[in-house]
Design a protein around this motif. Structure first.
Motif, PDB file in Angstrom:
ATOM      1  N   GLY A 218      23.994  15.152  39.443  1.00  0.00           N
ATOM      2  CA  GLY A 218      24.675  14.775  40.625  1.00  0.00           C
ATOM      3  C   GLY A 218      25.999  14.019  40.200  1.00  0.00           C
ATOM      4  O   GLY A 218      26.336  14.115  38.902  1.00  0.00           O
ATOM      5  N   SER A 219      26.639  13.531  41.377  1.00  0.00           N
ATOM      6  CA  SER A 219      27.768  12.785  41.168  1.00  0.00           C
ATOM      7  C   SER A 219      27.867  11.605  42.164  1.00  0.00           C
ATOM      8  O   SER A 219      27.236  11.413  43.006  1.00  0.00           O
ATOM      9  N   VAL A 220      28.723  10.458  42.066  1.00  0.00           N
ATOM     10  CA  VAL A 220      29.142   9.717  42.815  1.00  0.00           C
ATOM     11  C   VAL A 220      29.421  10.050  44.165  1.00  0.00           C
ATOM     12  O   VAL A 220      29.164   9.402  45.425  1.00  0.00           O
ATOM     13  N   THR A 221      29.837  11.306  44.334  1.00  0.00           N
ATOM     14  CA  THR A 221      30.319  12.103  45.738  1.00  0.00           C
ATOM     15  C   THR A 221      29.084  12.479  46.334  1.00  0.00           C
ATOM     16  O   THR A 221      28.753  12.188  47.718  1.00  0.00           O
ATOM     17  N   ASP A 222      28.121  12.961  45.770  1.00  0.00           N
ATOM     18  CA  ASP A 222      27.036  13.837  46.337  1.00  0.00           C
ATOM     19  C   ASP A 222      25.624  13.001  46.285  1.00  0.00           C
ATOM     20  O   ASP A 222      24.825  13.230  46.742  1.00  0.00           O
ATOM     21  N   GLY A 223      25.716  12.017  45.250  1.00  0.00           N
ATOM     22  CA  GLY A 223      24.661  11.094  44.745  1.00  0.00           C
ATOM     23  C   GLY A 223      23.916  11.562  43.626  1.00  0.00           C
ATOM     24  O   GLY A 223      24.270  12.774  43.203  1.00  0.00           O
ATOM     25  N   PHE A 224      23.216  10.869  42.917  1.00  0.00           N
ATOM     26  CA  PHE A 224      22.575  11.097  41.661  1.00  0.00           C
ATOM     27  C   PHE A 224      21.198  11.569  41.955  1.00  0.00           C
ATOM     28  O   PHE A 224      20.078  10.725  42.720  1.00  0.00           O
ATOM     29  N   ARG A 225      20.575  12.491  41.428  1.00  0.00           N
ATOM     30  CA  ARG A 225      19.057  12.966  41.500  1.00  0.00           C
ATOM     31  C   ARG A 225      18.501  12.441  39.806  1.00  0.00           C
ATOM     32  O   ARG A 225      18.931  13.188  38.858  1.00  0.00           O
ATOM     33  N   VAL A 226      17.522  11.573  39.939  1.00  0.00           N
ATOM     34  CA  VAL A 226      17.041  11.256  38.661  1.00  0.00           C
ATOM     35  C   VAL A 226      15.753  11.728  38.762  1.00  0.00           C
ATOM     36  O   VAL A 226      14.704  11.255  39.469  1.00  0.00           O
ATOM     37  N   VAL A 227      15.211  12.576  37.588  1.00  0.00           N
ATOM     38  CA  VAL A 227      14.088  13.286  37.345  1.00  0.00           C
ATOM     39  C   VAL A 227      13.442  12.710  36.573  1.00  0.00           C
ATOM     40  O   VAL A 227      13.901  12.394  35.223  1.00  0.00           O
ATOM     41  N   LEU A 228      12.114  12.319  36.433  1.00  0.00           N
ATOM     42  CA  LEU A 228      11.221  11.650  35.616  1.00  0.00           C
ATOM     43  C   LEU A 228      10.236  12.748  34.935  1.00  0.00           C
ATOM     44  O   LEU A 228      10.166  13.845  35.445  1.00  0.00           O
ATOM     45  N   GLU A 229       9.757  12.318  33.609  1.00  0.00           N
ATOM     46  CA  GLU A 229       8.814  13.036  32.889  1.00  0.00           C
ATOM     47  C   GLU A 229       7.630  13.378  33.468  1.00  0.00           C
ATOM     48  O   GLU A 229       7.431  12.404  34.336  1.00  0.00           O
ATOM     49  N   LYS A 230       6.759  14.190  33.419  1.00  0.00           N
ATOM     50  CA  LYS A 230       5.802  14.486  33.807  1.00  0.00           C
ATOM     51  C   LYS A 230       4.785  13.357  33.753  1.00  0.00           C
ATOM     52  O   LYS A 230       4.765  13.017  32.380  1.00  0.00           O
ATOM     53  N   GLY A 231       3.793  12.968  34.646  1.00  0.00           N
ATOM     54  CA  GLY A 231       3.061  11.808  34.361  1.00  0.00           C
ATOM     55  C   GLY A 231       3.485  10.658  35.150  1.00  0.00           C
ATOM     56  O   GLY A 231       2.550   9.684  35.288  1.00  0.00           O
ATOM     57  N   ALA A 232       4.465  10.499  35.646  1.00  0.00           N
ATOM     58  CA  ALA A 232       4.917   9.396  36.434  1.00  0.00           C
ATOM     59  C   ALA A 232       4.387   9.668  37.651  1.00  0.00           C
ATOM     60  O   ALA A 232       4.180  10.632  38.154  1.00  0.00           O
ATOM     61  N   ALA A 233       4.425   8.349  38.418  1.00  0.00           N
ATOM     62  CA  ALA A 233       3.790   8.280  39.765  1.00  0.00           C
ATOM     63  C   ALA A 233       4.731   9.224  40.993  1.00  0.00           C
ATOM     64  O   ALA A 233       4.354   9.554  41.796  1.00  0.00           O
ATOM     65  N   VAL A 234       6.146   9.233  40.467  1.00  0.00           N
ATOM     66  CA  VAL A 234       7.024   9.894  41.169  1.00  0.00           C
ATOM     67  C   VAL A 234       7.788  10.967  40.428  1.00  0.00           C
ATOM     68  O   VAL A 234       8.207  10.540  39.356  1.00  0.00           O
ATOM     69  N   ALA A 235       8.010  12.094  40.989  1.00  0.00           N
ATOM     70  CA  ALA A 235       8.591  13.209  40.276  1.00  0.00           C
ATOM     71  C   ALA A 235      10.060  12.968  40.121  1.00  0.00           C
ATOM     72  O   ALA A 235      10.681  13.115  39.045  1.00  0.00           O
ATOM     73  N   GLU A 236      10.783  12.424  41.356  1.00  0.00           N
ATOM     74  CA  GLU A 236      12.317  12.125  41.266  1.00  0.00           C
ATOM     75  C   GLU A 236      12.619  11.319  42.308  1.00  0.00           C
ATOM     76  O   GLU A 236      12.072  10.899  43.344  1.00  0.00           O
ATOM     77  N   VAL A 237      13.762  10.591  42.247  1.00  0.00           N
ATOM     78  CA  VAL A 237      14.257   9.708  42.927  1.00  0.00           C
ATOM     79  C   VAL A 237      15.781  10.048  43.076  1.00  0.00           C
ATOM     80  O   VAL A 237      16.497  10.618  42.169  1.00  0.00           O
ATOM     81  N   THR A 238      16.424   9.590  44.181  1.00  0.00           N
ATOM     82  CA  THR A 238      17.738   9.507  44.242  1.00  0.00           C
ATOM     83  C   THR A 238      18.460   8.321  44.691  1.00  0.00           C
ATOM     84  O   THR A 238      17.806   7.149  44.913  1.00  0.00           O
ATOM     85  N   ALA A 239      19.786   8.239  44.054  1.00  0.00           N
ATOM     86  CA  ALA A 239      20.567   7.208  44.114  1.00  0.00           C
ATOM     87  C   ALA A 239      21.983   7.196  44.333  1.00  0.00           C
ATOM     88  O   ALA A 239      22.628   8.182  43.844  1.00  0.00           O
ATOM     89  N   ARG A 240      22.765   6.287  45.002  1.00  0.00           N
ATOM     90  CA  ARG A 240      24.036   6.175  45.242  1.00  0.00           C
ATOM     91  C   ARG A 240      24.829   5.802  43.889  1.00  0.00           C
ATOM     92  O   ARG A 240      25.866   6.343  43.775  1.00  0.00           O
ATOM     93  N   ARG A 241      24.161   5.055  42.983  1.00  0.00           N
ATOM     94  CA  ARG A 241      24.789   4.439  41.933  1.00  0.00           C
ATOM     95  C   ARG A 241      23.595   4.236  40.918  1.00  0.00           C
ATOM     96  O   ARG A 241      22.473   4.242  41.077  1.00  0.00           O
TER      97      ARG A 241
END
Length: 326
Positions: A88-111
């Motif tokens: 992602g980018s600061v314009t569209d937001g960031f997508r943070v993908v976690l490795e398998k096994g985490a309680a959540v697969a991915e999250v998003t953030a503005r920064r």
């Protein structure tokens, strides 16, 4: 702690002193913030934190535990896991993908705030890794007091080791510089070492001598054993900055005294990286920073991230106001 949402103002990658301090600043600014931590702190082998005013001698795990409680008290959230990719980018937001096994697969953030620290790559001498953080050390301001007046050996791998020897001489008058794999020193360096009564021993160190779970000396290639109670090594500081590679924020080489000592992420004084919307703090930026220095850098970066979000929120509010007036 169970994550209550997946969209955040800020995601902090790394939950040590820098990450928690940055998160505390952001949470107190009423930002939604998530800390993703893999539970692999650089100072895990150490028994105590030193030089942290008001927390002198605290165990590293205790400092983190208290910090997490303070952050949680302001609404900060935590997620155990390791980040696989960031997009992602600061314009569209960031997508943070976690490795398998985490309680959540991915999250998003503005920064993003990256406080992933570094890995200390140690010289391949038998016994060094096993005693790391105990009698095998590198920072005199962190551990010098604990080995004051003891015989200290410096394991040389390059020019920076002369600087190390001169530093450690402040804590003990019994310092020996083992030339090990370092090229020969120049005349000025030898003069400095002689003036400070630091012995120089040629030959490669092949092992550490340990008895009853205590360091007793170093063994040279010829079999000679020289007694020491602490060994100072120059680790190769390797930044844990790989999560930002896809965004274009690559770690760069770091040199001291003409010697490559590792890699780090380059930032401005407030922690902003070359990627808009991404900040970094702590040992991933400054490998020489102690715990209190990393905490201060994290706090400064957190404040900068909040200021950037305020500027964006204001721009958006102005646009909405203008649209309503048209």
């Amino acid at each position: 702690m169970k994550v209550q949402k997946v969209d955040f103002d800020v995601v902090v990658i790394g939950g040590g002193a820098a990450g928690l301090s940055g998160t505390l600043s952001l949470a107190r600014a009423r930002r939604s913030v998530l800390v993703i931590d893999s539970g692999e702190p650089r100072n895990a082998p150490a028994s105590h934190v030193h030089g942290y005013l008001g927390r002198e001698g605290v165990a590293p795990a205790e400092l983190v535990s208290v910090g997490r409680e303070e952050v949680a008290g302001y609404g900060g959230e935590f997620l155990s896991g390791r980040v696989a990719t960031v997009e992602g980018s600061v314009t569209d937001g960031f997508r943070v993908v976690l490795e398998k096994g985490a309680a959540v697969a991915e999250v998003t953030a503005r920064r993003l705030l990256v406080t992933t620290g570094l890995v200390d790559e140690l010289p391949p001498v038998p016994g060094v890794a096993e005693r790391w953080g105990r009698e095998v050390l590198h920072c005199p301001h962190c551990h010098g007091w604990e080995v004051r007046d003891a015989p200290i050996g410096i394991l040389a791998t390059g020019p920076v080791s002369v600087h190390q020897a001169l530093m450690w001489r402040q804590w003990s008058d019994d310092v020996t510089l083992f030339r090990h794999t370092a090229p020969d020193f120049d005349d000025e360096q030898y003069e400095q070492l002689a003036a400070r009564d630091i012995a120089v021993v040629d030959g490669e160190v092949v092992a550490l001598e340990v008895s009853d779970d205590r360091l007793g000396g170093v063994t040279l290639a010829g079999g000679r054993v020289i007694p020491v109670r602490a060994v100072v090594v120059p680790p190769l500081f390797t930044a844990r900055g790989g999560v930002l590679t896809d965004l274009g924020a690559k770690a760069v080489d770091l040199e001291m005294a003409g010697q490559l000592v590792g890699t780090h992420l380059s930032t401005d004084p407030a922690g902003a990286t070359s990627v808009p919307g991404v900040w970094a703090a702590g040992n991933v930026v400054d490998p020489t920073a102690n715990v209190i220095g990393s905490a201060a850098a994290g706090l400064r970066a957190g404040a900068a991230v909040n200021a950037d979000l305020i500027a964006e929120d204001t721009r958006r509010a102005v646009e909405v106001r203008r649209d309503r007036r048209e």
